[in-house]
Design a protein around this motif. Structure first.
Motif, PDB file in Angstrom:
ATOM      1  N   SER A   1       0.802  -1.226   0.000  1.00  0.00           N
ATOM      2  CA  SER A   1       0.000   0.000   0.000  1.00  0.00           C
ATOM      3  C   SER A   1       0.830   1.269   0.000  1.00  0.00           C
ATOM      4  N   SER A   2       2.071   1.189   0.417  1.00  0.00           N
ATOM      5  CA  SER A   2       2.864   2.396   0.588  1.00  0.00           C
ATOM      6  C   SER A   2       3.395   2.932  -0.736  1.00  0.00           C
ATOM      7  N   PRO A   3       3.234   4.227  -0.963  1.00  0.00           N
ATOM      8  CA  PRO A   3       3.807   4.829  -2.176  1.00  0.00           C
ATOM      9  C   PRO A   3       5.323   4.832  -2.162  1.00  0.00           C
ATOM     10  N   ASN A   4       5.926   4.634  -0.977  1.00  0.00           N
ATOM     11  CA  ASN A   4       7.382   4.608  -0.861  1.00  0.00           C
ATOM     12  C   ASN A   4       7.951   3.202  -0.922  1.00  0.00           C
ATOM     13  N   LYS A   5       7.110   2.245  -1.345  1.00  0.00           N
ATOM     14  CA  LYS A   5       7.532   0.855  -1.543  1.00  0.00           C
ATOM     15  C   LYS A   5       7.989   0.209  -0.244  1.00  0.00           C
ATOM     16  N   GLU A   6       9.287  -0.201  -0.182  1.00  0.00           N
ATOM     17  CA  GLU A   6       9.751  -1.030   0.936  1.00  0.00           C
ATOM     18  C   GLU A   6      10.011  -0.196   2.186  1.00  0.00           C
ATOM     19  N   VAL A   7       8.942   0.125   2.896  1.00  0.00           N
ATOM     20  CA  VAL A   7       9.089   0.925   4.113  1.00  0.00           C
ATOM     21  C   VAL A   7       9.031   0.069   5.368  1.00  0.00           C
ATOM     22  N   ALA A   8       8.611  -1.178   5.236  1.00  0.00           N
ATOM     23  CA  ALA A   8       8.504  -2.075   6.402  1.00  0.00           C
ATOM     24  C   ALA A   8       9.422  -3.271   6.211  1.00  0.00           C
ATOM     25  N   ILE A   9      10.107  -3.659   7.265  1.00  0.00           N
ATOM     26  CA  ILE A   9      10.989  -4.821   7.216  1.00  0.00           C
ATOM     27  C   ILE A   9      10.759  -5.683   8.449  1.00  0.00           C
ATOM     28  N   LYS A  10      10.917  -6.991   8.270  1.00  0.00           N
ATOM     29  CA  LYS A  10      10.862  -7.925   9.387  1.00  0.00           C
ATOM     30  C   LYS A  10      12.228  -7.914  10.056  1.00  0.00           C
ATOM     31  N   THR A  11      12.253  -7.771  11.369  1.00  0.00           N
ATOM     32  CA  THR A  11      13.499  -7.657  12.114  1.00  0.00           C
ATOM     33  C   THR A  11      13.615  -8.799  13.121  1.00  0.00           C
ATOM     34  N   ALA A  12      14.742  -8.826  13.821  1.00  0.00           N
ATOM     35  CA  ALA A  12      14.957  -9.854  14.834  1.00  0.00           C
ATOM     36  C   ALA A  12      13.967  -9.720  15.983  1.00  0.00           C
ATOM     37  N   PHE A  13      13.493  -8.492  16.249  1.00  0.00           N
ATOM     38  CA  PHE A  13      12.561  -8.287  17.361  1.00  0.00           C
ATOM     39  C   PHE A  13      11.105  -8.265  16.912  1.00  0.00           C
ATOM     40  N   GLY A  14      10.869  -8.165  15.592  1.00  0.00           N
ATOM     41  CA  GLY A  14       9.493  -8.112  15.108  1.00  0.00           C
ATOM     42  C   GLY A  14       9.381  -7.415  13.778  1.00  0.00           C
ATOM     43  N   LEU A  15       9.060  -6.113  13.814  1.00  0.00           N
ATOM     44  CA  LEU A  15       8.837  -5.349  12.583  1.00  0.00           C
ATOM     45  C   LEU A  15       9.214  -3.905  12.818  1.00  0.00           C
ATOM     46  N   GLN A  16       9.794  -3.285  11.798  1.00  0.00           N
ATOM     47  CA  GLN A  16      10.092  -1.857  11.844  1.00  0.00           C
ATOM     48  C   GLN A  16       9.558  -1.215  10.581  1.00  0.00           C
ATOM     49  N   CYS A  17       8.899  -0.086  10.751  1.00  0.00           N
ATOM     50  CA  CYS A  17       8.317   0.617   9.620  1.00  0.00           C
ATOM     51  C   CYS A  17       8.727   2.075   9.685  1.00  0.00           C
ATOM     52  N   LEU A  18       9.315   2.570   8.610  1.00  0.00           N
ATOM     53  CA  LEU A  18       9.735   3.961   8.542  1.00  0.00           C
ATOM     54  C   LEU A  18       8.579   4.826   8.050  1.00  0.00           C
ATOM     55  N   SER A  19       8.802   6.133   7.952  1.00  0.00           N
ATOM     56  CA  SER A  19       7.752   7.031   7.486  1.00  0.00           C
ATOM     57  C   SER A  19       7.321   6.616   6.084  1.00  0.00           C
ATOM     58  N   GLY A  20       6.060   6.790   5.792  1.00  0.00           N
ATOM     59  CA  GLY A  20       5.532   6.375   4.500  1.00  0.00           C
ATOM     60  C   GLY A  20       4.531   5.250   4.605  1.00  0.00           C
ATOM     61  N   TRP A  21       4.209   4.836   5.819  1.00  0.00           N
ATOM     62  CA  TRP A  21       3.214   3.798   6.042  1.00  0.00           C
ATOM     63  C   TRP A  21       1.844   4.344   5.643  1.00  0.00           C
ATOM     64  N   ASP A  22       1.314   3.849   4.554  1.00  0.00           N
ATOM     65  CA  ASP A  22       0.029   4.314   4.068  1.00  0.00           C
ATOM     66  C   ASP A  22      -1.047   4.023   5.099  1.00  0.00           C
ATOM     67  N   GLY A  23      -1.897   5.007   5.366  1.00  0.00           N
ATOM     68  CA  GLY A  23      -2.960   4.839   6.342  1.00  0.00           C
ATOM     69  C   GLY A  23      -2.638   5.462   7.683  1.00  0.00           C
ATOM     70  N   LEU A  24      -1.359   5.763   7.931  1.00  0.00           N
ATOM     71  CA  LEU A  24      -0.981   6.457   9.160  1.00  0.00           C
ATOM     72  C   LEU A  24      -0.828   7.949   8.876  1.00  0.00           C
ATOM     73  N   PRO A  25      -1.096   8.803   9.859  1.00  0.00           N
ATOM     74  CA  PRO A  25      -0.867  10.238   9.668  1.00  0.00           C
ATOM     75  C   PRO A  25       0.587  10.511   9.293  1.00  0.00           C
ATOM     76  N   THR A  26       0.807  11.534   8.499  1.00  0.00           N
ATOM     77  CA  THR A  26       2.161  11.843   8.029  1.00  0.00           C
ATOM     78  C   THR A  26       3.103  12.198   9.174  1.00  0.00           C
ATOM     79  N   TRP A  27       2.552  12.614  10.308  1.00  0.00           N
ATOM     80  CA  TRP A  27       3.424  12.988  11.417  1.00  0.00           C
ATOM     81  C   TRP A  27       3.928  11.789  12.211  1.00  0.00           C
ATOM     82  N   VAL A  28       3.484  10.592  11.870  1.00  0.00           N
ATOM     83  CA  VAL A  28       4.060   9.391  12.485  1.00  0.00           C
ATOM     84  C   VAL A  28       5.340   9.050  11.729  1.00  0.00           C
ATOM     85  N   ASN A  29       6.477   9.231  12.362  1.00  0.00           N
ATOM     86  CA  ASN A  29       7.766   9.046  11.700  1.00  0.00           C
ATOM     87  C   ASN A  29       8.137   7.582  11.535  1.00  0.00           C
ATOM     88  N   SER A  30       7.797   6.764  12.525  1.00  0.00           N
ATOM     89  CA  SER A  30       8.125   5.343  12.426  1.00  0.00           C
ATOM     90  C   SER A  30       7.260   4.558  13.402  1.00  0.00           C
TER      91      SER A  30
END
Length: 296
Positions: free
Chosen positions: A30-59
């Protein structure tokens, strides 16, 4: 500023891994910025650009703990209203509970929900999760549609990414009922229906909204409808065609349940078909898009 929420987890550890993987896929689709979410050793990390979240949510982060999932949202903007951040976190918390909160049970068959989008597939998916069925809604990657604007003109079908689930629903899987029947013998199929007059109004509204936001119909929809244009008559024709194709294919078989979720006794019909006990909870009726999942 940051805010956290905790979500109880009823899934097995291997199921948690699958869900985290597919949350990443969903965000990146869904994100216009493509690969903004990655699976990590602790779970998941998502940078700014997560479609559906307010733009002021940085990560955002999901941390997998022993018996819970921890959600962390970060907003660097000092002008962010704390109530707005809390409301956003509450919405995602509710959605994540749907994914992680229900304990699952072994089930002897795959269950494929082959109703078209906008016939209650989100509600049906939630109902199956409440029954303990490990379920996934919306899987565009089975046709190679990893992003909203993926080229699906030469799509190839790959069911390996859904093999971990007991149940799958919505497009594009619903259009592949023949292939699913061949790939997963002894499966059960549920066809959700809706009067065509109300269905087309809902479908048009959905696609007009997506086109307004993204400038194009999403790749999974382009594949199932065979067009990149908003064509009301074509949408309705494809919906009715799918319904008839399912009826013809399963004629004389007992492994298909046809159900209109607006009618009464939904639990009785579904649980009778699956031979499962009827829960005490009311049947879920969801019609609003979650933060990570598509509307149906």
């Amino acid at each position: 500023m940051n805010i956290s929420r905790s979500i109880p987890c009823g899934l097995l550890s291997e199921q948690v891994d699958v869900v985290i993987r597919d949350i990443c896929r969903d965000i990146n689709y869904s994100s216009p910025n493509k690969e903004v979410a990655i699976k990590t050793a602790f779970g998941l990390q998502c940078l700014s650009g997560w479609d559906g979240l307010p733009t002021w949510v940085n990560s955002a982060e999901l941390h997998v703990l022993e018996d819970e999932i921890k959600l962390n949202l970060y907003a660097d903007n000092a002008d962010v209203d704390s109530d707005d951040l809390a409301k956003t976190a509450d919405g995602i918390q509710n959605y994540l509970f749907s994914l992680f909160g229900y304990k699952t049970r072994p089930f002897p068959n795959k269950i494929f929900c082959i109703g078209w989008s906008k016939t209650g597939t989100v509600s049906l998916t939630e109902a199956l999760r409440m029954l303990g069925i490990f379920s996934r809604h919306f899987t565009p990657w089975i046709i190679g549609a990893n992003h909203f604007d993926s080229d699906v003109s030469e799509a190839s079908i790959n069911f390996s990414s859904i093999a971990d689930y007991t149940s799958v629903s919505d497009v594009p899987a619903c259009a592949l009922f023949r292939e699913l029947d061949q790939a997963f013998p002894d499966s059960k199929f549920i066809l959700t229906t809706r009067p065509s007059e109300s269905w087309i109004e809902s479908a048009v509204l959905q696609h007009e909204s997506l086109i307004e936001q993204q400038g194009i119909m999403d790749s999974a929809s382009r594949w199932v409808y065979g067009t990149d244009k908003m064509d009301r008559q074509l949408l309705l024709k494809r919906y009715l065609q799918h319904h008839q194709q399912v009826l013809d294919y399963f004629k004389g078989r007992s492994d298909l349940l046809i159900i209109d979720l607006s009618e009464d006794n939904q639990w009785q019909k579904i649980c009778g078909f699956l031979n499962l006990p009827i829960p005490n909870n009311p049947f879920p009726h969801l019609n609003k898009r979650g933060d990570l999942e598509k509307t149906a």
